[in-house]
Design an enzyme around this catalytic site. Structure first.
Site, PDB file in Angstrom:
ATOM      1  N   ALA A  36      46.142  25.776 -53.001  1.00 22.93           N
ATOM      2  CA  ALA A  36      45.935  26.549 -54.235  1.00 22.93           C
ATOM      3  C   ALA A  36      45.728  25.537 -55.365  1.00 22.93           C
ATOM      4  O   ALA A  36      46.668  25.148 -56.057  1.00 22.93           O
ATOM      5  CB  ALA A  36      47.145  27.436 -54.503  1.00 22.93           C
ATOM      6  N   SER A  60      51.363  24.717 -62.792  1.00 25.08           N
ATOM      7  CA  SER A  60      51.219  24.809 -61.335  1.00 25.08           C
ATOM      8  C   SER A  60      51.171  26.268 -60.914  1.00 25.08           C
ATOM      9  O   SER A  60      50.917  27.150 -61.748  1.00 25.08           O
ATOM     10  CB  SER A  60      52.371  24.056 -60.654  1.00 25.08           C
ATOM     11  N   ASN A  61      51.382  26.552 -59.659  1.00 22.88           N
ATOM     12  CA  ASN A  61      51.361  27.940 -59.165  1.00 22.88           C
ATOM     13  C   ASN A  61      52.399  28.083 -58.054  1.00 22.88           C
ATOM     14  O   ASN A  61      53.073  27.130 -57.695  1.00 22.88           O
ATOM     15  CB  ASN A  61      49.950  28.317 -58.698  1.00 22.88           C
ATOM     16  N   ARG A  62      52.509  29.288 -57.504  1.00 24.64           N
ATOM     17  CA  ARG A  62      53.606  29.599 -56.577  1.00 24.64           C
ATOM     18  C   ARG A  62      53.325  29.233 -55.118  1.00 24.64           C
ATOM     19  O   ARG A  62      54.088  29.596 -54.238  1.00 24.64           O
ATOM     20  CB  ARG A  62      53.908  31.100 -56.619  1.00 24.64           C
TER      21      ARG A  62
END
Ligand code: CTP
Length: 216
Positions: free
Chosen positions: A88, A21-23
């Site tokens: 995102a 995943s991402n932030r």
């Protein structure tokens, strides 16, 4: 107008207990949904996993993976005037999802990743809704944002510098530069995401009305 707003990250499963995943916190997308509601628009909010309370008047569609977000967007755009792709979305996903938890060993380990579907690029070229993409950049923002405007099938790109911790992912503030298809570029200086979202919704509406031929 009918807005569809995507927000937050996606998660791509590796095995039953792990994911990529991402932030992304979802704060910018949720602020845009809120600002559009304040202006009296209808909002469908397609959200990845975030720790935020959705605006009560938004129609919330919760998704986890990029494939789920892709399908939710294609469903929602059947009846919309504006799509804001603030999420995102993962660029890659594991080629295979392990059925059982992957056990550790002393050896190095590599994951085979394949490209996730690019939702913006999957949109029909001939359409009657206005598309706003985001560009999350850490360097050469203007060049990358203009390239995305040219290749990613958007009417407008909102670029932000995610390398600056004061305005990057998770922060309550942002500073953006808006690139339009007519070559116009407009900066919105550092401010709360709420303020930026209100300015963006106003700008999106003005530009969408110039392009769309259907009634609101
Ligand atoms: N996006 C998308 N589908 C993906 C990845 C991104 O629709 N699989 C959308 C995002 O929602 C955003 C825009 O594309 O509106 C740009 O996303 P960004 O992460 O900045 O760029 P990428 O296209 O992923 O390219 P790169 O990571 O190389 O900068």
């Amino acid at each position: 107008m009918k807005f569809v707003v995507t927000a937050g990250p996606t998660r791509e499963p590796i095995d039953p207990v792990r994911f990529l995943s991402n932030r992304s916190s979802g704060k910018m997308g949720y602020a845009i949904a809120e600002a559009a509601l304040e202006e009296g628009h209808d909002v469908t909010l397609i959200s990845g996993p975030v720790k935020l309370v959705p605006p009560p008047r938004a129609k919330l569609v919760s998704v986890i993976t990029s494939d789920e977000m892709h399908d939710a967007v294609h469903q929602a755009i059947r009846d919309c005037h504006v799509l804001v792709m603030c999420a995102a979305v993962s660029d890659y996903k594991p080629a295979r999802v392990a059925k059982d938890k992957i056990k550790k060993s002393d050896q190095s380990f590599s994951l085979d990743l394949i490209p996730a579907r690019d939702i913006l690029k999957s949109l029909p070229l001939s359409r009657n809704f206005f598309v706003v993409g985001f560009a999350a950049e850490t360097n050469e923002m203007e060049e990358h944002a203009r390239a995305k405007l040219a290749t990613k099938n958007c009417d407008m790109i909102v670029a932000n510098d995610v390398s600056d911790p004061m305005i990057g992912m998770g922060s309550d503030e942002n500073a953006v530069t808006i690139f339009s298809q007519n070559g116009e570029m407009e900066k919105i200086a550092r401010a709360s995401k709420k303020f930026i979202a209100r300015a963006l919704v106003k700008k999106i509406c003005v530009n969408a009305k110039k392009v769309l031929t259907k009634n609101f």
